[in-house]
Design a protein around this motif. Structure first.
Motif, PDB file in Angstrom:
ATOM      1  N   TYR A 162       0.898  -1.119  -0.201  1.00 27.88           N
ATOM      2  CA  TYR A 162      -0.060   0.098  -0.046  1.00 27.88           C
ATOM      3  C   TYR A 162       0.851   1.216  -0.033  1.00 27.88           C
ATOM      4  CZ  TYR A 162      -3.558  -3.405   1.095  1.00 27.88           C
ATOM      5  OH  TYR A 162      -4.340  -4.598   1.177  1.00 27.88           O
ATOM      6  N   LEU A 163       1.915   1.197   0.657  1.00 25.22           N
ATOM      7  CA  LEU A 163       2.863   2.266   0.737  1.00 25.22           C
ATOM      8  C   LEU A 163       3.373   2.502  -0.887  1.00 25.22           C
ATOM      9  CD1 LEU A 163       4.830   4.558   1.925  1.00 25.22           C
ATOM     10  CD2 LEU A 163       6.330   2.761   2.631  1.00 25.22           C
ATOM     11  N   GLY A 164       3.909   1.480  -1.410  1.00 23.97           N
ATOM     12  CA  GLY A 164       4.271   1.397  -2.801  1.00 23.97           C
ATOM     13  C   GLY A 164       3.359   1.841  -3.642  1.00 23.97           C
ATOM     14  N   TYR A 165       2.077   1.617  -3.661  1.00 24.74           N
ATOM     15  CA  TYR A 165       0.982   2.110  -4.533  1.00 24.74           C
ATOM     16  C   TYR A 165       0.700   3.489  -4.301  1.00 24.74           C
ATOM     17  CZ  TYR A 165      -0.755  -2.712  -5.065  1.00 24.74           C
ATOM     18  OH  TYR A 165      -1.114  -4.165  -5.372  1.00 24.74           O
ATOM     19  N   CYS A 166       0.931   4.039  -2.895  1.00 28.30           N
ATOM     20  CA  CYS A 166       0.744   5.653  -2.874  1.00 28.30           C
ATOM     21  C   CYS A 166       1.936   6.262  -3.519  1.00 28.30           C
ATOM     22  CB  CYS A 166       0.925   5.757  -1.297  1.00 28.30           C
ATOM     23  SG  CYS A 166      -0.656   5.287  -0.486  1.00 28.30           S
ATOM     24  N   GLN A 167       3.358   5.769  -3.386  1.00 32.31           N
ATOM     25  CA  GLN A 167       4.385   6.210  -3.970  1.00 32.31           C
ATOM     26  C   GLN A 167       4.424   6.253  -5.561  1.00 32.31           C
ATOM     27  OE1 GLN A 167       6.625   7.593  -2.087  1.00 32.31           O
ATOM     28  NE2 GLN A 167       6.910   6.498  -0.436  1.00 32.31           N
ATOM     29  N   ILE A 168       3.848   5.245  -6.224  1.00 34.74           N
ATOM     30  CA  ILE A 168       3.719   5.264  -7.551  1.00 34.74           C
ATOM     31  C   ILE A 168       2.592   6.394  -8.031  1.00 34.74           C
ATOM     32  CG2 ILE A 168       2.768   3.885  -9.535  1.00 34.74           C
ATOM     33  CD1 ILE A 168       3.643   1.419  -8.030  1.00 34.74           C
ATOM     34  N   VAL A 169       1.360   6.554  -7.361  1.00 33.33           N
ATOM     35  CA  VAL A 169       0.363   7.389  -7.577  1.00 33.33           C
ATOM     36  C   VAL A 169       0.990   8.723  -7.517  1.00 33.33           C
ATOM     37  CG1 VAL A 169      -1.735   8.358  -6.944  1.00 33.33           C
ATOM     38  CG2 VAL A 169      -1.491   5.707  -7.121  1.00 33.33           C
ATOM     39  N   LEU A 170       1.540   8.987  -6.577  1.00 32.35           N
ATOM     40  CA  LEU A 170       2.323  10.039  -6.144  1.00 32.35           C
ATOM     41  C   LEU A 170       3.348  10.670  -7.358  1.00 32.35           C
ATOM     42  CD1 LEU A 170       1.905  12.421  -3.952  1.00 32.35           C
ATOM     43  CD2 LEU A 170       3.903  11.554  -2.686  1.00 32.35           C
ATOM     44  N   GLY A 171       4.290   9.673  -7.763  1.00 35.59           N
ATOM     45  CA  GLY A 171       4.960  10.076  -8.793  1.00 35.59           C
ATOM     46  C   GLY A 171       4.371  10.412 -10.003  1.00 35.59           C
ATOM     47  N   LEU A 172       3.189   9.333 -10.388  1.00 34.85           N
ATOM     48  CA  LEU A 172       2.598   9.719 -11.685  1.00 34.85           C
ATOM     49  C   LEU A 172       1.754  11.051 -11.718  1.00 34.85           C
ATOM     50  CD1 LEU A 172       0.939   6.266 -12.047  1.00 34.85           C
ATOM     51  CD2 LEU A 172       2.778   7.160 -13.389  1.00 34.85           C
ATOM     52  N   ILE A 173       1.213  11.466 -10.449  1.00 34.59           N
ATOM     53  CA  ILE A 173       0.730  13.124 -10.609  1.00 34.59           C
ATOM     54  C   ILE A 173       1.787  13.986 -10.604  1.00 34.59           C
ATOM     55  CG2 ILE A 173      -0.309  14.547  -8.806  1.00 34.59           C
ATOM     56  CD1 ILE A 173      -2.009  12.252  -7.680  1.00 34.59           C
ATOM     57  N   SER A 174       3.033  13.802 -10.071  1.00 30.41           N
ATOM     58  CA  SER A 174       3.890  14.827 -10.110  1.00 30.41           C
ATOM     59  C   SER A 174       4.492  14.978 -11.668  1.00 30.41           C
ATOM     60  CB  SER A 174       5.187  14.472  -9.182  1.00 30.41           C
ATOM     61  OG  SER A 174       6.035  13.256  -9.485  1.00 30.41           O
ATOM     62  N   LEU A 175       4.371  14.050 -12.479  1.00 30.43           N
ATOM     63  CA  LEU A 175       4.929  13.895 -13.724  1.00 30.43           C
ATOM     64  C   LEU A 175       4.073  15.019 -14.504  1.00 30.43           C
ATOM     65  CD1 LEU A 175       5.473  10.354 -14.946  1.00 30.43           C
ATOM     66  CD2 LEU A 175       7.053  12.193 -14.878  1.00 30.43           C
ATOM     67  N   PHE A 176       2.659  15.317 -14.186  1.00 30.91           N
ATOM     68  CA  PHE A 176       1.857  16.342 -14.774  1.00 30.91           C
ATOM     69  C   PHE A 176       2.030  17.774 -13.887  1.00 30.91           C
ATOM     70  CE2 PHE A 176       0.149  12.296 -15.704  1.00 30.91           C
ATOM     71  CZ  PHE A 176      -0.064  12.360 -16.999  1.00 30.91           C
ATOM     72  N   ILE A 177       2.697  17.825 -12.804  1.00 27.40           N
ATOM     73  CA  ILE A 177       3.012  19.082 -12.309  1.00 27.40           C
ATOM     74  C   ILE A 177       4.381  19.149 -12.000  1.00 27.40           C
ATOM     75  CG2 ILE A 177       2.166  20.448 -10.460  1.00 27.40           C
ATOM     76  CD1 ILE A 177       0.129  18.468  -9.594  1.00 27.40           C
ATOM     77  N   LEU A 178       4.843  19.541 -12.939  1.00 29.78           N
ATOM     78  CA  LEU A 178       6.635  19.386 -13.207  1.00 29.78           C
ATOM     79  C   LEU A 178       6.874  20.761 -12.514  1.00 29.78           C
ATOM     80  CD1 LEU A 178       7.323  18.171 -16.586  1.00 29.78           C
ATOM     81  CD2 LEU A 178       7.574  16.800 -14.637  1.00 29.78           C
ATOM     82  N   GLY A 179       8.107  20.615 -11.734  1.00 27.85           N
ATOM     83  CA  GLY A 179       8.726  21.812 -11.294  1.00 27.85           C
ATOM     84  C   GLY A 179       8.261  21.714  -9.759  1.00 27.85           C
ATOM     85  N   TRP A 180       7.658  20.763  -9.137  1.00 31.27           N
ATOM     86  CA  TRP A 180       7.306  20.827  -7.850  1.00 31.27           C
ATOM     87  C   TRP A 180       7.810  19.368  -7.238  1.00 31.27           C
ATOM     88  CZ3 TRP A 180       5.782  24.905  -5.168  1.00 31.27           C
ATOM     89  CH2 TRP A 180       5.033  25.689  -5.928  1.00 31.27           C
ATOM     90  N   GLY A 181       8.850  18.950  -7.760  1.00 33.42           N
ATOM     91  CA  GLY A 181       9.515  17.698  -7.347  1.00 33.42           C
ATOM     92  C   GLY A 181       9.869  17.656  -6.204  1.00 33.42           C
ATOM     93  N   LEU A 182      10.378  18.602  -5.441  1.00 35.42           N
ATOM     94  CA  LEU A 182      10.786  18.693  -4.152  1.00 35.42           C
ATOM     95  C   LEU A 182       9.558  18.487  -3.056  1.00 35.42           C
ATOM     96  CD1 LEU A 182      13.088  19.090  -1.745  1.00 35.42           C
ATOM     97  CD2 LEU A 182      12.515  21.531  -1.846  1.00 35.42           C
ATOM     98  N   LEU A 183       8.653  19.087  -3.450  1.00 35.47           N
ATOM     99  CA  LEU A 183       7.298  18.985  -2.637  1.00 35.47           C
ATOM    100  C   LEU A 183       6.709  17.578  -2.648  1.00 35.47           C
ATOM    101  CD1 LEU A 183       5.318  20.262  -0.774  1.00 35.47           C
ATOM    102  CD2 LEU A 183       3.843  20.831  -3.024  1.00 35.47           C
ATOM    103  N   PHE A 184       6.666  16.998  -3.829  1.00 35.90           N
ATOM    104  CA  PHE A 184       6.235  15.563  -3.867  1.00 35.90           C
ATOM    105  C   PHE A 184       7.177  14.524  -3.459  1.00 35.90           C
ATOM    106  CE2 PHE A 184       3.431  17.487  -7.296  1.00 35.90           C
ATOM    107  CZ  PHE A 184       2.386  16.879  -6.998  1.00 35.90           C
ATOM    108  N   TRP A 185       8.491  14.833  -3.487  1.00 34.43           N
ATOM    109  CA  TRP A 185       9.409  14.014  -2.970  1.00 34.43           C
ATOM    110  C   TRP A 185       9.488  13.910  -1.353  1.00 34.43           C
ATOM    111  CZ3 TRP A 185      13.759  13.536  -0.035  1.00 34.43           C
ATOM    112  CH2 TRP A 185      14.817  12.457  -0.182  1.00 34.43           C
ATOM    113  N   THR A 186       9.183  15.209  -0.668  1.00 31.32           N
ATOM    114  CA  THR A 186       8.904  15.468   0.656  1.00 31.32           C
ATOM    115  C   THR A 186       7.699  14.520   1.242  1.00 31.32           C
ATOM    116  OG1 THR A 186       9.872  17.596   0.531  1.00 31.32           O
ATOM    117  CG2 THR A 186       8.639  16.802   2.826  1.00 31.32           C
ATOM    118  N   ILE A 187       6.870  14.577   0.600  1.00 33.61           N
ATOM    119  CA  ILE A 187       5.264  13.935   0.776  1.00 33.61           C
ATOM    120  C   ILE A 187       5.724  12.290   0.704  1.00 33.61           C
ATOM    121  CG2 ILE A 187       3.038  13.674  -0.001  1.00 33.61           C
ATOM    122  CD1 ILE A 187       2.882  16.460  -1.040  1.00 33.61           C
ATOM    123  N   GLY A 188       6.126  12.049  -0.221  1.00 35.90           N
ATOM    124  CA  GLY A 188       6.419  10.502  -0.665  1.00 35.90           C
ATOM    125  C   GLY A 188       7.352   9.863   0.374  1.00 35.90           C
TER     126      GLY A 188
END
Length: 205
Positions: A162-188
């Motif tokens: 379930y942690l893995g699924y959350c990481q994958i979904v978060l990474g896929l979302i961040s692909l469409f909101i480029l430039g906010w990698g640090l924020l997504f990385w911190t969340i993940g």
């Protein structure tokens, strides 16, 4: 009485099979420490941006110099090493308390299954770094790490998928909101690890 003993025997056999086929000594506290380490690293990176005159939250697409990228890479490696070491220490202590071996055939299978997508993702991120496609590195690390967790689930606690699924979904979302990698990385790597670690610690302590 016989029925009670029968159920107890089944429970004992099931427990033995679980121990032999799965690595069940993963410590929830190791997830908390890994998450806290990632958050601290993210805070350092934020101030590194400030030092370079980059206001991360102003929404602009900033261009990072090669020296800043190298510094970020070093910080990422240090965070990974510290998280792995702390994870090993907590997990080894938990295994010792339970009287279980930390290194056996199941552990080796777990590490191999976990390492394949992780190593592939690492090489992919190095290629992105080589081609100066820095904006895709954070999403890629989240996605490949998530795939590694989902792959490793068959040899450890099922909750980890379930942690893995959350990481994958978060990474896929961040692909469409480029430039906010640090924020997504911190969340993940930060917040999700802390939440997951606390849940696992409470569930399996």
């Amino acid at each position: 009485m016989d029925s009670k003993n029968y159920h107890e025997d089944l429970s004992h056999i099931r427990s033995m099979m679980e121990r032999s086929s799965r690595f069940i000594s993963l410590s929830g506290l190791s997830g908390v420490v890994a998450g806290l380490t990632a958050v601290i690293g993210a805070v350092y990176v934020y101030f590194a941006f400030k030092r370079e005159g980059i206001d991360y939250f102003d929404g602009d697409r900033n261009i990072f110099g090669i020296y800043l990228v190298k510094e970020l890479l070093i910080i990422g490696i240090l965070i990974l090493v510290f998280a792995v070491l702390s994870g090993y220490i907590f997990t080894a202590n938990k295994s010792k308390r339970k009287g279980l071996k930390i290194w056996d055939a199941t552990t080796r299978r777990l590490l191999i299954t976990f390492a394949v997508p992780l190593v592939a993702g690492g090489i992919f991120c190095l290629a992105l770094l080589y081609h100066h496609l820095f904006v895709f590195i954070a999403p890629a690390t989240l996605i490949f790490y998530g795939l590694a967790l989902v792959s490793a689930e068959r040899y450890t606690l099922t909750d980890i998928k379930y942690l893995g699924y959350c990481q994958i979904v978060l990474g896929l979302i961040s692909l469409f909101i480029l430039g906010w990698g640090l924020l997504f990385w911190t969340i993940g790597f930060g917040i999700l690890h802390i939440v997951y670690g606390l849940i696992m610690h409470k569930k399996y302590k």
